[in-house]
Enzyme design. Structure first.
Site, PDB file in Angstrom:
ATOM      1  N   ASN A 105      -0.339  20.639  -1.167  1.00 51.48           N
ATOM      2  CA  ASN A 105       0.680  21.156  -1.711  1.00 51.48           C
ATOM      3  C   ASN A 105       1.470  19.646  -1.871  1.00 51.48           C
ATOM      4  OD1 ASN A 105       3.189  22.309  -2.687  1.00 51.48           O
ATOM      5  ND2 ASN A 105       2.880  24.051  -1.559  1.00 51.48           N
ATOM      6  N   THR A 106       3.068  19.619  -2.336  1.00 52.03           N
ATOM      7  CA  THR A 106       3.433  18.413  -2.659  1.00 52.03           C
ATOM      8  C   THR A 106       4.126  17.742  -1.192  1.00 52.03           C
ATOM      9  OG1 THR A 106       5.447  19.859  -2.856  1.00 52.03           O
ATOM     10  CG2 THR A 106       4.243  18.960  -4.915  1.00 52.03           C
ATOM     11  N   ASN A 166       9.917  18.016  -7.457  1.00 50.64           N
ATOM     12  CA  ASN A 166      10.277  19.179  -7.731  1.00 50.64           C
ATOM     13  C   ASN A 166      10.978  19.757  -6.537  1.00 50.64           C
ATOM     14  OD1 ASN A 166       9.023  22.023  -6.871  1.00 50.64           O
ATOM     15  ND2 ASN A 166       7.624  20.321  -6.666  1.00 50.64           N
ATOM     16  N   ASN A 225       0.530  30.781   1.072  1.00 52.30           N
ATOM     17  CA  ASN A 225       1.256  29.553   0.977  1.00 52.30           C
ATOM     18  C   ASN A 225       1.771  29.163   2.194  1.00 52.30           C
ATOM     19  OD1 ASN A 225       3.429  27.584   0.473  1.00 52.30           O
ATOM     20  ND2 ASN A 225       3.878  28.412  -1.584  1.00 52.30           N
ATOM     21  N   PHE A 226       1.222  28.422   3.024  1.00 54.47           N
ATOM     22  CA  PHE A 226       1.916  27.766   4.402  1.00 54.47           C
ATOM     23  C   PHE A 226       2.369  26.235   3.887  1.00 54.47           C
ATOM     24  CE2 PHE A 226      -1.639  30.284   7.106  1.00 54.47           C
ATOM     25  CZ  PHE A 226      -0.864  31.353   6.503  1.00 54.47           C
ATOM     26  N   SER A 227       2.837  26.231   2.797  1.00 53.34           N
ATOM     27  CA  SER A 227       2.943  24.756   2.513  1.00 53.34           C
ATOM     28  C   SER A 227       4.138  24.345   1.590  1.00 53.34           C
ATOM     29  CB  SER A 227       1.784  24.324   1.637  1.00 53.34           C
ATOM     30  OG  SER A 227       1.364  25.212   0.666  1.00 53.34           O
ATOM     31  N   CYS A 228       5.136  25.259   0.954  1.00 54.94           N
ATOM     32  CA  CYS A 228       6.143  24.954   0.324  1.00 54.94           C
ATOM     33  C   CYS A 228       7.136  24.339   0.992  1.00 54.94           C
ATOM     34  CB  CYS A 228       6.947  26.220  -0.419  1.00 54.94           C
ATOM     35  SG  CYS A 228       8.290  25.780  -1.341  1.00 54.94           S
TER      36      CYS A 228
HETATM   37  C1  LIG Z   1       7.454  22.488 -10.224  1.00 53.02           C
HETATM   38  C2  LIG Z   1       6.374  22.788  -9.056  1.00 53.02           C
HETATM   39  C3  LIG Z   1       6.498  24.268  -8.615  1.00 53.02           C
HETATM   40  C4  LIG Z   1       5.423  24.294  -7.440  1.00 53.02           C
HETATM   41  N1  LIG Z   1       5.477  25.437  -7.122  1.00 53.02           N
HETATM   42  C5  LIG Z   1       4.341  26.029  -6.274  1.00 53.02           C
HETATM   43  C6  LIG Z   1       4.313  27.358  -5.644  1.00 53.02           C
HETATM   44  O1  LIG Z   1       5.108  28.220  -5.862  1.00 53.02           O
HETATM   45  N2  LIG Z   1       3.325  27.717  -4.928  1.00 53.02           N
HETATM   46  C7  LIG Z   1       2.619  26.733  -4.279  1.00 53.02           C
HETATM   47  O2  LIG Z   1       1.656  26.809  -3.719  1.00 53.02           O
HETATM   48  N3  LIG Z   1       2.578  25.383  -4.866  1.00 53.02           N
HETATM   49  C8  LIG Z   1       3.344  24.960  -5.707  1.00 53.02           C
HETATM   50  N4  LIG Z   1       3.549  23.681  -6.350  1.00 53.02           N
HETATM   51  C9  LIG Z   1       2.417  22.647  -5.734  1.00 53.02           C
HETATM   52  C10 LIG Z   1       1.478  22.491  -6.654  1.00 53.02           C
HETATM   53  O3  LIG Z   1       0.442  23.794  -6.826  1.00 53.02           O
HETATM   54  C11 LIG Z   1       0.581  21.380  -6.137  1.00 53.02           C
HETATM   55  O4  LIG Z   1       0.011  21.537  -5.107  1.00 53.02           O
HETATM   56  C12 LIG Z   1       1.003  20.011  -6.058  1.00 53.02           C
HETATM   57  O5  LIG Z   1       1.987  19.840  -7.433  1.00 53.02           O
HETATM   58  C13 LIG Z   1      -0.046  18.921  -6.194  1.00 53.02           C
HETATM   59  O6  LIG Z   1      -0.637  18.943  -7.359  1.00 53.02           O
HETATM   60  P1  LIG Z   1      -0.644  17.972  -8.628  1.00 53.02           P
HETATM   61  O7  LIG Z   1      -0.541  16.395  -8.010  1.00 53.02           O
HETATM   62  O8  LIG Z   1      -1.625  18.250  -9.509  1.00 53.02           O
HETATM   63  O9  LIG Z   1       0.786  18.183  -9.097  1.00 53.02           O
HETATM   64  C14 LIG Z   1       4.495  23.271  -7.218  1.00 53.02           C
HETATM   65  C15 LIG Z   1       4.591  22.242  -7.960  1.00 53.02           C
HETATM   66  C16 LIG Z   1       5.511  21.725  -8.860  1.00 53.02           C
HETATM   67  C17 LIG Z   1       5.424  20.450  -9.550  1.00 53.02           C
END
Ligand SMILES: Cc1cc2nc3c(=O)[nH]c(=O)nc-3n(C[C@H](O)[C@H](O)[C@H](O)COP(=O)(O)O)c2cc1C
Length: 377
Positions: free
Chosen positions: A218-219, A88, A151-154
């Site tokens: 985070n991702t 994403n 959120n220190f990770s986006c």
């Molecule tokens: C489409 C999308 C939007 C996300 N938006 C945020 C966000 O706004 N803030 C945040 O802290 N993490 C965001 N994340 C990260 C997720 O909260 C999570 O940390 C990450 O997807 C790993 O978990 P998973 O393997 O279960 O997907 C987002 C992830 C996706 C896929």
């Protein structure tokens, strides 16, 4: 509700250790209400900021699948392929703080027993930005949230003082956490980026600033693949792409390694694990490494947007696991949390056929005798 499922994490009581992470499943009031109805013990809202964001044209998130016969990873849908990951480049919430505040209040009124955590984000380059963090924190807690996640990770913010750029700078991690702690009356969690060399450095900085817990991962920074036929990125706008974030099954082992670094360095602190969780087996790995709660995004996105089946699988898995270990006297997750944290050691501490032949990569010194000191973890 069974009491054996409940956990106390940073002083907040959760009916079970399973939360929806900050992402599309928690982007609206209706989603969060549906999530609570489905059984999630807590949700972390989609990240709320003060500066409105505008997302790219077209898809903000896609899923990659892999085919068993040739390990081809692609966003193209095809029969027989299994989920590999999510990708994403979505920014934080495109709704304003004023849009969120009455909704946070209503959600909390509708589900007072469930935990509502507000994810927030501002800049960090000057005092005005630190005041923005304080305003977000103050307003959200006045609306009744149980905790704050910073959120220190986006991974895809252009601003040098925002998102994962904060999580890559231990000074900023401390300063921002401290600023929020100055005004916070509820627990403060810091969500760190996995894109650093030694994540325990940034975790230590957050704890110095007063953080009550660390959340990870985070991702992971990543690119979509290039289509071999068109030579275009599988997701692009006018042929262009920018770095985005990888989630889902592909990041599970990577995220576990980051988590283990931190839980080993700070065994007495609180950690919430995220990354690749779809059922209890994956959640269990995080708990055995020391996590007190876990969070889910990708699996929930693929299950009616908020994961009603995922949460039922997690609960059933936890119940079955506790039943299987009833003879061990285990009645809740505190009985096995952290049980495998100390099993990660240095290479030299792993048994090998002939220990005398291994010198930890060093040249054999004359009169070499295996150094027992370096063999211990
Ligand atoms: C489409 C999308 C939007 C996300 N938006 C945020 C966000 O706004 N803030 C945040 O802290 N993490 C965001 N994340 C990260 C997720 O909260 C999570 O940390 C990450 O997807 C790993 O978990 P998973 O393997 O279960 O997907 C987002 C992830 C996706 C896929």
């Amino acid at each position: 509700m069974s009491t054996h499922r409940s956990v106390s994490f940073t002083g907040i009581r959760f009916e079970n250790p399973f939360l929806l992470s900050s992402a599309p499943p928690t982007e609206s009031e209706s989603n969060i209400l549906r999530a609570f109805e489905a059984g999630w013990a807590g949700v972390v809202t989609k990240t709320i900021g003060l500066h409105p964001v505008v997302n790219v044209v077209g898809a903000k998130a896609k899923f990659m699948r892999t085919s068993p016969e040739d390990a081809y990873v692609s966003m193209k849908k095809r029969p027989g392929a299994a989920l590999h990951s999510s990708w994403n480049w979505e920014l934080i919430s495109d709704k304003t703080l004023d849009w969120w505040l009455p909704r946070l209040r209503r959600i909390k009124e509708a589900f007072p027993e469930r935990a509502l955590i507000a994810s927030i984000m501002a800049g960090s380059g000057n005092d005005k930005e630190l005041k923005n963090w304080q305003r977000l924190a103050g307003d959200c807690q006045d609306a009744g949230v149980d905790g704050l996640e910073l959120n220190f990770s986006c991974p895809h913010m252009d601003r040098r003082d925002m998102g994962s750029n904060i999580g890559k700078d231990q000074g900023l991690c401390s300063v921002v956490t401290e600023a929020v702690k100055e005004v916070a009356r509820v627990p403060v969690w810091c969500k760190l980026t996995p894109a650093t060399a030694d994540i325990e450095v940034e975790a230590a900085a957050c704890f110095r600033g007063g953080a009550d817990a660390i959340v990870s991962s985070n991702t992971f920074p990543s690119l979509p693949l290039i289509d071999p036929d068109t030579l275009e990125f599988e997701i692009n706008v006018d042929g262009l792409v920018s770095s985005g974030g990888l989630g889902g099954p592909a990041i599970l082992p990577l995220s576990l390694a980051k988590m283990a670094q931190m839980t080993q360095a700070f065994p007495d602190r609180s950690f919430s694990g995220i990354g690749g969780i779809a059922d209890f087996r994956q959640a269990l790995s995080y708990i055995l490494l020391g996590c007190g709660t876990v969070q889910v995004c990708t699996a929930a996105m693929l299950d009616q947007a908020v994961g009603p089946n995922v949460i039922q699988r997690l609960l059933a898995g936890l119940d079955a696991f506790l039943e299987a270990h009833a003879a061990d006297g285990w009645t809740g997750i505190e009985d096995f949390r952290g049980l495998r944290r100390d099993r990660i050691v240095s290479q030299s501490a792993i048994r090998r056929p002939d220990a005398a032949d291994y010198h930890s990569g060093y040249e054999v010194a004359e009169g070499y005798a295996p150094q027992q000191a370096s063999m211990s973890p």
